[in-house]
Design a protein around this motif. Structure first.
Motif, PDB file in Angstrom:
ATOM      1  N   GLY A   7     -38.070 -53.212 -43.539  1.00  0.00           N
ATOM      2  CA  GLY A   7     -39.288 -53.627 -44.224  1.00  0.00           C
ATOM      3  C   GLY A   7     -39.018 -54.343 -45.528  1.00  0.00           C
ATOM      4  N   PHE A   8     -38.051 -53.835 -46.286  1.00  0.00           N
ATOM      5  CA  PHE A   8     -37.719 -54.482 -47.563  1.00  0.00           C
ATOM      6  C   PHE A   8     -37.129 -55.877 -47.325  1.00  0.00           C
ATOM      7  CE2 PHE A   8     -37.163 -50.024 -49.529  1.00  0.00           C
ATOM      8  CZ  PHE A   8     -38.486 -50.001 -49.930  1.00  0.00           C
ATOM      9  N   VAL A   9     -36.284 -55.996 -46.299  1.00  0.00           N
ATOM     10  CA  VAL A   9     -35.697 -57.302 -45.987  1.00  0.00           C
ATOM     11  C   VAL A   9     -36.782 -58.283 -45.559  1.00  0.00           C
ATOM     12  CG1 VAL A   9     -34.201 -58.539 -44.372  1.00  0.00           C
ATOM     13  CG2 VAL A   9     -33.411 -56.412 -45.418  1.00  0.00           C
ATOM     14  N   MET A  10     -37.723 -57.818 -44.762  1.00  0.00           N
ATOM     15  CA  MET A  10     -38.788 -58.682 -44.252  1.00  0.00           C
ATOM     16  C   MET A  10     -39.701 -59.182 -45.380  1.00  0.00           C
ATOM     17  SD  MET A  10     -39.712 -56.575 -40.767  1.00  0.00           S
ATOM     18  CE  MET A  10     -41.195 -57.503 -40.424  1.00  0.00           C
ATOM     19  N   THR A  11     -40.002 -58.304 -46.345  1.00  0.00           N
ATOM     20  CA  THR A  11     -40.876 -58.724 -47.449  1.00  0.00           C
ATOM     21  C   THR A  11     -40.129 -59.595 -48.455  1.00  0.00           C
ATOM     22  OG1 THR A  11     -40.370 -56.769 -48.800  1.00  0.00           O
ATOM     23  CG2 THR A  11     -42.215 -56.597 -47.240  1.00  0.00           C
ATOM     24  N   GLY A  12     -38.814 -59.367 -48.585  1.00  0.00           N
ATOM     25  CA  GLY A  12     -38.011 -60.121 -49.545  1.00  0.00           C
ATOM     26  C   GLY A  12     -38.263 -59.737 -50.988  1.00  0.00           C
ATOM     27  N   ALA A  13     -39.077 -58.691 -51.206  1.00  0.00           N
ATOM     28  CA  ALA A  13     -39.444 -58.320 -52.571  1.00  0.00           C
ATOM     29  C   ALA A  13     -38.546 -57.235 -53.164  1.00  0.00           C
ATOM     30  CB  ALA A  13     -40.899 -57.838 -52.601  1.00  0.00           C
ATOM     31  N   VAL A  14     -37.793 -56.557 -52.317  1.00  0.00           N
ATOM     32  CA  VAL A  14     -36.980 -55.432 -52.774  1.00  0.00           C
ATOM     33  C   VAL A  14     -35.562 -55.577 -52.239  1.00  0.00           C
ATOM     34  CG1 VAL A  14     -36.645 -52.936 -52.668  1.00  0.00           C
ATOM     35  CG2 VAL A  14     -38.955 -53.860 -52.914  1.00  0.00           C
ATOM     36  N   ARG A  15     -34.576 -55.433 -53.116  1.00  0.00           N
ATOM     37  CA  ARG A  15     -33.173 -55.449 -52.708  1.00  0.00           C
ATOM     38  C   ARG A  15     -32.618 -54.024 -52.735  1.00  0.00           C
ATOM     39  NH1 ARG A  15     -30.909 -58.895 -57.375  1.00  0.00           N
ATOM     40  NH2 ARG A  15     -32.447 -57.527 -58.395  1.00  0.00           N
ATOM     41  N   VAL A  16     -31.877 -53.693 -51.685  1.00  0.00           N
ATOM     42  CA  VAL A  16     -31.224 -52.383 -51.582  1.00  0.00           C
ATOM     43  C   VAL A  16     -29.725 -52.589 -51.755  1.00  0.00           C
ATOM     44  CG1 VAL A  16     -30.757 -50.404 -50.070  1.00  0.00           C
ATOM     45  CG2 VAL A  16     -33.006 -51.518 -49.994  1.00  0.00           C
ATOM     46  N   PRO A  17     -29.105 -51.900 -52.726  1.00  0.00           N
ATOM     47  CA  PRO A  17     -29.622 -50.857 -53.606  1.00  0.00           C
ATOM     48  C   PRO A  17     -30.017 -51.344 -55.008  1.00  0.00           C
ATOM     49  CG  PRO A  17     -27.261 -50.855 -53.742  1.00  0.00           C
ATOM     50  CD  PRO A  17     -27.634 -51.985 -52.800  1.00  0.00           C
ATOM     51  N   ASP A  18     -29.948 -52.661 -55.254  1.00  0.00           N
ATOM     52  CA  ASP A  18     -30.170 -53.161 -56.616  1.00  0.00           C
ATOM     53  C   ASP A  18     -31.502 -52.696 -57.200  1.00  0.00           C
ATOM     54  OD1 ASP A  18     -28.612 -55.090 -54.832  1.00  0.00           O
ATOM     55  OD2 ASP A  18     -27.975 -55.729 -56.834  1.00  0.00           O
ATOM     56  N   ASP A  19     -32.579 -52.903 -56.412  1.00  0.00           N
ATOM     57  CA  ASP A  19     -33.895 -52.511 -56.889  1.00  0.00           C
ATOM     58  C   ASP A  19     -34.223 -51.059 -56.527  1.00  0.00           C
ATOM     59  OD1 ASP A  19     -34.360 -55.158 -57.840  1.00  0.00           O
ATOM     60  OD2 ASP A  19     -34.885 -55.769 -55.801  1.00  0.00           O
ATOM     61  N   ILE A  20     -33.924 -50.710 -55.295  1.00  0.00           N
ATOM     62  CA  ILE A  20     -34.188 -49.343 -54.825  1.00  0.00           C
ATOM     63  C   ILE A  20     -32.967 -48.850 -54.049  1.00  0.00           C
ATOM     64  CG2 ILE A  20     -35.602 -47.870 -53.352  1.00  0.00           C
ATOM     65  CD1 ILE A  20     -37.964 -49.676 -53.847  1.00  0.00           C
ATOM     66  N   ALA A  21     -32.368 -47.779 -54.522  1.00  0.00           N
ATOM     67  CA  ALA A  21     -31.290 -47.125 -53.770  1.00  0.00           C
ATOM     68  C   ALA A  21     -31.930 -46.286 -52.668  1.00  0.00           C
ATOM     69  CB  ALA A  21     -30.458 -46.251 -54.699  1.00  0.00           C
ATOM     70  N   LEU A  22     -31.234 -46.153 -51.535  1.00  0.00           N
ATOM     71  CA  LEU A  22     -31.849 -45.517 -50.362  1.00  0.00           C
ATOM     72  C   LEU A  22     -30.846 -44.617 -49.652  1.00  0.00           C
ATOM     73  CD1 LEU A  22     -34.199 -45.332 -48.299  1.00  0.00           C
ATOM     74  CD2 LEU A  22     -33.303 -47.417 -47.251  1.00  0.00           C
ATOM     75  N   ILE A  23     -31.302 -43.401 -49.329  1.00  0.00           N
ATOM     76  CA  ILE A  23     -30.464 -42.471 -48.576  1.00  0.00           C
ATOM     77  C   ILE A  23     -31.291 -41.842 -47.461  1.00  0.00           C
ATOM     78  CG2 ILE A  23     -30.956 -40.524 -50.143  1.00  0.00           C
ATOM     79  CD1 ILE A  23     -28.069 -39.571 -49.630  1.00  0.00           C
ATOM     80  N   GLY A  24     -30.666 -41.678 -46.300  1.00  0.00           N
ATOM     81  CA  GLY A  24     -31.344 -41.079 -45.160  1.00  0.00           C
ATOM     82  C   GLY A  24     -30.813 -39.691 -44.856  1.00  0.00           C
ATOM     83  N   TYR A  25     -31.065 -39.249 -43.624  1.00  0.00           N
ATOM     84  CA  TYR A  25     -30.662 -37.898 -43.208  1.00  0.00           C
ATOM     85  C   TYR A  25     -30.350 -37.907 -41.717  1.00  0.00           C
ATOM     86  CZ  TYR A  25     -30.578 -32.806 -43.983  1.00  0.00           C
ATOM     87  OH  TYR A  25     -30.190 -31.486 -44.153  1.00  0.00           O
ATOM     88  N   ASP A  26     -29.242 -37.338 -41.331  1.00  0.00           N
ATOM     89  CA  ASP A  26     -28.723 -37.159 -39.965  1.00  0.00           C
ATOM     90  C   ASP A  26     -27.383 -37.853 -39.780  1.00  0.00           C
ATOM     91  OD1 ASP A  26     -30.901 -35.653 -39.106  1.00  0.00           O
ATOM     92  OD2 ASP A  26     -31.937 -37.377 -38.227  1.00  0.00           O
ATOM     93  N   ASP A  27     -27.197 -39.032 -40.404  1.00  0.00           N
ATOM     94  CA  ASP A  27     -25.999 -39.854 -40.236  1.00  0.00           C
ATOM     95  C   ASP A  27     -25.781 -40.209 -38.772  1.00  0.00           C
ATOM     96  OD1 ASP A  27     -23.872 -41.324 -41.287  1.00  0.00           O
ATOM     97  OD2 ASP A  27     -22.436 -39.749 -40.791  1.00  0.00           O
ATOM     98  N   ILE A  28     -26.797 -40.836 -38.174  1.00  0.00           N
ATOM     99  CA  ILE A  28     -26.660 -41.334 -36.807  1.00  0.00           C
ATOM    100  C   ILE A  28     -25.713 -42.544 -36.805  1.00  0.00           C
ATOM    101  CG2 ILE A  28     -28.941 -40.494 -36.166  1.00  0.00           C
ATOM    102  CD1 ILE A  28     -30.008 -43.325 -36.466  1.00  0.00           C
ATOM    103  N   ASP A  29     -25.255 -42.942 -35.634  1.00  0.00           N
ATOM    104  CA  ASP A  29     -24.294 -44.043 -35.538  1.00  0.00           C
ATOM    105  C   ASP A  29     -24.825 -45.339 -36.132  1.00  0.00           C
ATOM    106  OD1 ASP A  29     -22.458 -42.400 -34.322  1.00  0.00           O
ATOM    107  OD2 ASP A  29     -22.955 -43.024 -32.277  1.00  0.00           O
ATOM    108  N   PHE A  30     -26.130 -45.571 -36.011  1.00  0.00           N
ATOM    109  CA  PHE A  30     -26.711 -46.808 -36.513  1.00  0.00           C
ATOM    110  C   PHE A  30     -26.657 -46.904 -38.035  1.00  0.00           C
ATOM    111  CE2 PHE A  30     -29.269 -46.502 -32.456  1.00  0.00           C
ATOM    112  CZ  PHE A  30     -28.564 -47.509 -31.810  1.00  0.00           C
ATOM    113  N   ALA A  31     -26.417 -45.792 -38.721  1.00  0.00           N
ATOM    114  CA  ALA A  31     -26.395 -45.813 -40.185  1.00  0.00           C
ATOM    115  C   ALA A  31     -25.310 -46.748 -40.706  1.00  0.00           C
ATOM    116  CB  ALA A  31     -26.195 -44.404 -40.733  1.00  0.00           C
ATOM    117  N   THR A  32     -24.188 -46.781 -40.040  1.00  0.00           N
ATOM    118  CA  THR A  32     -23.085 -47.636 -40.499  1.00  0.00           C
ATOM    119  C   THR A  32     -23.302 -49.101 -40.131  1.00  0.00           C
ATOM    120  OG1 THR A  32     -21.842 -47.229 -38.457  1.00  0.00           O
ATOM    121  CG2 THR A  32     -21.430 -45.753 -40.314  1.00  0.00           C
ATOM    122  N   ALA A  33     -24.187 -49.356 -39.156  1.00  0.00           N
ATOM    123  CA  ALA A  33     -24.383 -50.721 -38.661  1.00  0.00           C
ATOM    124  C   ALA A  33     -25.606 -51.403 -39.264  1.00  0.00           C
ATOM    125  CB  ALA A  33     -24.514 -50.700 -37.138  1.00  0.00           C
TER     126      ALA A  33
END
Length: 333
Positions: A257-283
């Motif tokens: 969503g942030f990439v699509m809007t172009g208004a927020v950069r991760v992590p420069d503007d907003i740092a982000l952390i998830g939960y579970d560490d699924i395989d897709f997290a690294t990709a």
């Protein structure tokens, strides 16, 4: 016409009981007799009727596994761990997803009972303790999975989600972020409320830190994208500096969503952390920091507890694994 046990017995020159022992308790029969019976089985093309045998025994050799969301790779890994361990016990696993809906959970549990499953592994959203006790009274063992049991009499295997939430919050605070948001929901899911409690504890320990709750209708990528659109639409000064998402699917949706809007950069503007560490997290476009759960080990341990419950050796067991923080570019740049 199908070949029967009696046909095998007559051709092998043994009793029906001996054939039954060869099939179910071969250690009670001489090696020569076992070999002779198996030769006849192969020659006649006999196929044992497990359905009838299980009906007589009162239960099947299948375990019923209920999970919140079959689309979530975390539950796929959990199911794989359960299947591999079940195979070691001569069991199979029957998996049903509830889509986080209580009515589907109830229907799945009813289905498992109708199918006379060996036992149930329930990674569910609700706490229907009367139903769980009823199942146990009817001789159907139950293990709660990916959540701590609210009843000492019901075995469980889980990860300490409160500690996992605390780990995520402390990490975001350690990189200097003070306006933190928790994105997740619905609140009826115990894992969501536990992870929220953990990050609340971390934020409460830092005087100038604040925590905002951003609710979602589900733990999905789509809901993460919707949350990102709402956050990105706010003034930059009112946005959080960091987000802890209740699971990786939400976090991946937030990145999208942030990439699509172009208004927020991760992590420069907003740092982000998830939960579970699924395989897709690294990709992900920005590799995702996450709190890791040992999904396959949780599934395997749940099967062990279920088998132990059927053996009735000792009291109910409760296993609690500790989560692990995995740091990637979404919080470090």
């Amino acid at each position: 016409m199908a070949v029967s046990v009696r046909d095998v017995a007559e051709a092998a020159g043994v009793s029906v009981g001996t054939v039954s022992n060869v099939l179910n308790r071969p250690e009670k029969v001489s090696a020569a007799t076992v070999a002779r019976v198996h030769d006849v089985i192969a020659r006649l093309g006999f196929v044992r009727n497990d359905a009838a045998r299980q009906l007589r025994a009162g239960r099947s050799r299948a375990i019923g596994l209920l999970v919140l969301d079959l689309r979530n790779p975390f539950f796929a890994d959990l199911a794989r761990g359960a299947e591999e361990r079940a195979a070691e016990h001569g069991l199979s696993v029957f998996v049903v997803g509830s889509d986080e809906k209580p009515e589907r959970e109830r229907a799945a549990i009813d289905l498992f009972e109708q199918q006379r499953v060996f036992g149930m592994l329930l990674a569910s959203a609700g706490d229907d303790l009367p139903r769980l006790r009823q199942l146990q009274q009817r001789g159907i063992p139950v293990v709660l999975v990916d959540r701590e049991s609210p009843d000492a009499a019901v075995p469980s295997v889980a990860v300490d989600d409160v500690d996992g939430g605390r780990l995520a919050g402390e990490h975001l605070l350690s990189i200097g972020r003070r306006r933190i948001a928790f994105v997740g929901g619905p609140a009826s899911i115990r894992q969501v409320t536990d992870r929220l409690e953990g990050v609340q504890q971390a934020v409460a320990a830092v005087p100038d830190a604040t925590l905002e709750f951003v609710g979602t209708a589900a733990l999905s990528v789509l809901e993460g994208r919707r949350a990102a659109e709402r956050i990105a639409g706010r003034l930059a000064s009112s946005r959080p500096q960091a987000i802890f998402a209740a699971n990786d699917l939400l976090a991946l949706g937030l990145i999208q969503g942030f990439v699509m809007t172009g208004a927020v950069r991760v992590p420069d503007d907003i740092a982000l952390i998830g939960y579970d560490d699924i395989d897709f997290a690294t990709a992900a476009v920005v590799p995702l920091s996450s709190v890791r759960q040992p999904a396959a080990l949780i599934g395997a341990t749940a099967v062990d507890l279920l088998v132990g419950a059927t053996d009735q050796t000792g009291g109910p067991a409760h296993v609690m694994f500790q989560p692990e923080l995995v740091v990637r570019a979404s919080t470090t740049g």
